[in-house]
Design a protein around this motif. Structure first.
Motif, PDB file in Angstrom:
ATOM      1  N   SER A 141      45.246  40.694  32.270  1.00 11.32           N
ATOM      2  CA  SER A 141      44.510  41.970  31.927  1.00 11.32           C
ATOM      3  C   SER A 141      43.957  41.810  30.500  1.00 11.32           C
ATOM      4  O   SER A 141      42.852  42.375  30.314  1.00 11.32           O
ATOM      5  CB  SER A 141      45.599  42.858  32.096  1.00 11.32           C
ATOM      6  N   THR A 145      40.029  42.090  29.634  1.00  9.69           N
ATOM      7  CA  THR A 145      39.587  43.267  28.628  1.00  9.69           C
ATOM      8  C   THR A 145      38.724  42.538  27.657  1.00  9.69           C
ATOM      9  O   THR A 145      37.823  43.262  27.083  1.00  9.69           O
ATOM     10  CB  THR A 145      40.797  43.996  28.144  1.00  9.69           C
ATOM     11  N   VAL A 205      39.829  56.670  37.009  1.00 11.25           N
ATOM     12  CA  VAL A 205      39.732  56.004  35.650  1.00 11.25           C
ATOM     13  C   VAL A 205      38.442  55.437  35.130  1.00 11.25           C
ATOM     14  O   VAL A 205      37.801  55.608  34.324  1.00 11.25           O
ATOM     15  CB  VAL A 205      40.834  54.867  35.275  1.00 11.25           C
ATOM     16  N   THR A 209      35.128  56.606  32.916  1.00  4.19           N
ATOM     17  CA  THR A 209      34.399  55.885  31.774  1.00  4.19           C
ATOM     18  C   THR A 209      33.222  55.331  31.982  1.00  4.19           C
ATOM     19  O   THR A 209      32.611  54.633  31.266  1.00  4.19           O
ATOM     20  CB  THR A 209      35.541  54.813  31.391  1.00  4.19           C
ATOM     21  N   LEU A 220      37.836  49.585  28.935  1.00  5.40           N
ATOM     22  CA  LEU A 220      38.649  50.455  28.960  1.00  5.40           C
ATOM     23  C   LEU A 220      39.644  50.666  30.099  1.00  5.40           C
ATOM     24  O   LEU A 220      40.728  50.510  30.098  1.00  5.40           O
ATOM     25  CB  LEU A 220      38.321  51.878  28.696  1.00  5.40           C
ATOM     26  N   PRO A 221      39.215  50.541  31.502  1.00  2.97           N
ATOM     27  CA  PRO A 221      39.894  50.455  32.540  1.00  2.97           C
ATOM     28  C   PRO A 221      40.597  49.233  32.569  1.00  2.97           C
ATOM     29  O   PRO A 221      41.636  49.346  33.224  1.00  2.97           O
ATOM     30  CB  PRO A 221      38.915  50.689  33.999  1.00  2.97           C
ATOM     31  N   VAL A 224      43.568  49.890  30.408  1.00  2.51           N
ATOM     32  CA  VAL A 224      44.604  51.051  30.757  1.00  2.51           C
ATOM     33  C   VAL A 224      45.508  50.334  32.004  1.00  2.51           C
ATOM     34  O   VAL A 224      46.707  50.784  32.096  1.00  2.51           O
ATOM     35  CB  VAL A 224      43.789  52.255  31.357  1.00  2.51           C
ATOM     36  N   GLN A 225      45.070  49.479  32.784  1.00  2.90           N
ATOM     37  CA  GLN A 225      45.993  48.784  33.924  1.00  2.90           C
ATOM     38  C   GLN A 225      47.234  48.054  33.291  1.00  2.90           C
ATOM     39  O   GLN A 225      48.176  47.891  34.011  1.00  2.90           O
ATOM     40  CB  GLN A 225      45.150  47.883  34.502  1.00  2.90           C
ATOM     41  N   THR A 227      49.132  49.529  31.062  1.00  2.00           N
ATOM     42  CA  THR A 227      50.194  50.729  30.829  1.00  2.00           C
ATOM     43  C   THR A 227      51.517  50.623  31.832  1.00  2.00           C
ATOM     44  O   THR A 227      52.594  50.558  31.176  1.00  2.00           O
ATOM     45  CB  THR A 227      49.500  51.953  30.786  1.00  2.00           C
TER      46      THR A 227
END
Length: 605
Positions: A141, A145, A205, A209, A220-221, A224-225, A227
């Motif tokens: 991830s 990102t 999500v 965005t 951002l997605p 977020v994954q 989290t």
């Protein structure tokens, strides 16, 4: 040391409570204690520890679904296409290939993760393997990102996929080994639900965005994954080792303590003791079966022997007509689940809605509704499994998805060049995409995951379900790779024609080969597949249970200051040992080997 002994000389024998001897001397009371525990649902649900364990494992399912669903909108965002022009059809003539490769690398990584997870989880524990899966997932991830090049993005998808495959393979195993029998199915349903929920949440999500002016619209997605994976990592500090894994390593005292903690019952509870005895007997069955099939490597120390045994376990799945038939069904269900098009719609929903004439805004809106339709279809699935059965679901579900694809393809073929004048036809296509998602969610979504565990005898079940899972991931990879090219064929109808054909073939294949397992006994499965694998496993399990009960009686007697009777010794009773050996030796093929009665101990008795 005898390879049949589940023994670690350095471990201290379990100090069995006196109540265990009562159960060990009365099999009927043992069964009643076990069944009595199964009915204590309210008592179990009062244990927040069990629920936390299940939620932590199910978080792996949510992560899995999120990483699958996050790519759908991102692939058509202008900000993303500007950063990665290789996937932009307006710039790159090979955009379809690069888009497919980017999408599919997650599934290929998941295939690799699922392939190795069984060996790693057996050797290092389910708990540590799940944590390793989180590490892989977070690393992937982060790479996604922070990616500014196509190559880094692909590598990030691959590494993240290894984590996804590990979590998807080990989380259900961990849930099943922690959860009490009465809520095990419910918790496994929760994980399946969390996968689909992850897809839906990821989509929205990305939808939220999409209008950001900067490249954070897609970064951002990806961020977020992380989290749910980080939440899972924190919870690992509070999660126990699986009692079944502890027993397999000879750590019976820790297994009993963990069961007491999970069930919130004292160590002399008949339910806890009955569950531990059942776990020890099942562990003994696995060890005995491997020692009989592969006496040259089973139970012997060293990494080389462990790897050789792992290779032989995979080979066993293709040896013997009955086991091969079962393997063929597990692999076939994984193949057709993907080749009837589900993940093509999840990954490329906006592009497929473009093929039926919707504008960009409606493409995104309808893709979100489509994912919700799958969630609706999954909701009643285990009610349908128990009431309708597995075989009717995949047959009638196959007919339904085939007709949906065929109708959509026909309408695109007739009206695809003039959607503006035929809006009604376009909305009929949209409606049948929704019909497809609901039908798939209620039929083909659960069966390829559930049925393999029901057709394999216990000593083949772990590898049988692993092969079925690997089949799903490998074919998922192929679909992710080829779908962009299919979408561009026959004015956009190519993908729907392709999936309609495979839906029809899959339905015929299910009619010819897939058995009904609802309400079937182990003996019924043997009759269906023309062998006696399950009967042999049952005979072996009975012999192992006799020996485990003898061990318990003997150990309790020694702790009470008395001497074991000959019939209470784990290897006592020549007739019993002889009978157990002959039962096993008759039918395990050319690798059969005469062995002593299984001894399930933590030290030599």
């Amino acid at each position: 040391m005898d390879p049949l002994k589940i023994a670690h000389a350095e471990e201290k024998a379990l100090d069995w409570p006196r109540e265990a001897e009562v159960l060990a001397r009365d099999p009927q009371q043992l069964e009643e204690a076990y069944r009595g525990g199964k009915s204590a649902l309210r008592q179990v649900l009062q244990s927040p520890f069990v629920i936390v364990c299940a939620m932590a494992a199910a978080a792996g399912g949510f992560s899995f679904g999120f990483d699958q669903g996050v790519i759908s909108i991102i692939l058509v965002e202008p900000q993303f296409l500007a950063q990665f022009p290789l996937v932009d059809a307006a710039v790159s003539p090979s955009a379809s290939f690069y888009k497919g490769l980017l999408t599919a690398m997650l599934e290929f990584g998941a295939f690799l993760g699922a392939l190795q997870s069984g060996f790693v989880s057996d050797k290092f524990s389910r708990r540590r393997t799940l944590f390793n899966g989180v590490v892989w997932f977070v690393a992937g991830s982060v790479l996604q990102t922070t990616a500014f090049s196509y190559a880094q993005l692909v590598v990030g998808r691959l590494i993240g996929g290894v984590g996804i495959g590990t979590l998807a393979a080990v989380a259900p195993l961990y849930i099943s080994e922690l959860a009490p029998p009465n809520i095990r199915g419910t918790l496994l349903v929760m994980e399946s639900f969390m996968i689909v929920l992850g897809v839906v949440v990821a989509y929205y999500v990305s939808f939220a965005t999409r209008n950001m002016a900067s490249d954070w619209s897609f970064r951002l997605p990806f961020l977020v994954q992380i989290t749910p994976a980080l939440v899972l990592a924190v919870l690992f500090f509070f999660l126990p080792y699986s009692p079944r894994w502890l027993v397999s390593k000879g750590r019976d005292a820790e297994a009993l303590a963990t069961l007491c903690r999970l069930r919130r019952l004292p160590r002399d509870s008949p339910f806890v003791l009955a569950e531990l005895i059942a776990i020890k007997a099942e562990s003994a069955v696995q060890y005995r079966a491997e020692a009989v099939r592969h006496p040259n490597v089973a139970g012997k120390p060293g990494l080389a022997n462990e790897l050789a045994l792992e290779a032989l376990r995979w080979k066993d799945m293709f040896s013997g007509a009955g086991i091969f038939k079962r393997t063929h069904i597990g692999l076939g269900l994984g193949f057709f689940q993907q080749f009837i098009g589900i993940n093509a719609l999840i990954y490329y929903g906006p592009s497929l809605f473009e093929a039926v004439g919707l504008d960009f805004s409606l493409q995104l809106t309808m893709s979100g509704v489509m994912n919700i339709c799958q969630l609706v279809g999954v909701a009643p699935v285990f009610y349908l499994l128990d009431r309708v059965g597995r075989r009717p679901l995949v047959i009638y579900g196959g007919v339904c998805v085939c007709l949906s694809h065929a109708i959509i393809a026909a309408l695109i073929g007739v009206y695809g060049l003039a959607w503006q004048r035929h809006e009604a036809a376009a909305w009929v296509c949209v409606a049948f995409i929704f019909v497809y998602m609901i039908a798939f969610g209620a039929t083909w979504s659960p069966v390829p995951w559930a049925l393999p565990a029901e057709i394999f005898p216990s000593t083949f079940r772990a590898k049988g379900t692993a092969l079925a899972t690997c089949s799903i991931w490998l074919n998922n990879f192929i679909i992710g790779l080829i779908t962009p090219s299919l979408i561009g064929q026959v004015h956009g109808a190519g993908a729907f024609i392709f999936f309609a054909v495979f839906s029809a073939v899959g339905t015929v294949w299910c009619y010819a080969f897939v058995p009904e397992t609802r309400g079937k006994s182990l003996e019924d499965m043997d009759k269906i597949f023309g062998d006696d694998s399950a009967v042999r496993d049952a005979a072996m399990r009975e012999a192992c249970m006799v020996d485990v009960l003898a061990e318990v009686r003997c150990l309790v007697s020694r702790e009470g200051g008395t001497t074991c009777a000959d019939g209470d010794r784990p290897n006592g009773g020549a007739a019993r040992a002889s009978d157990a050996d002959s039962t096993t030796d008759k039918s395990l093929g050319k690798d059969e080997a005469k062995t002593d009665q299984v001894v399930v101990t933590t030290s030599d008795a």
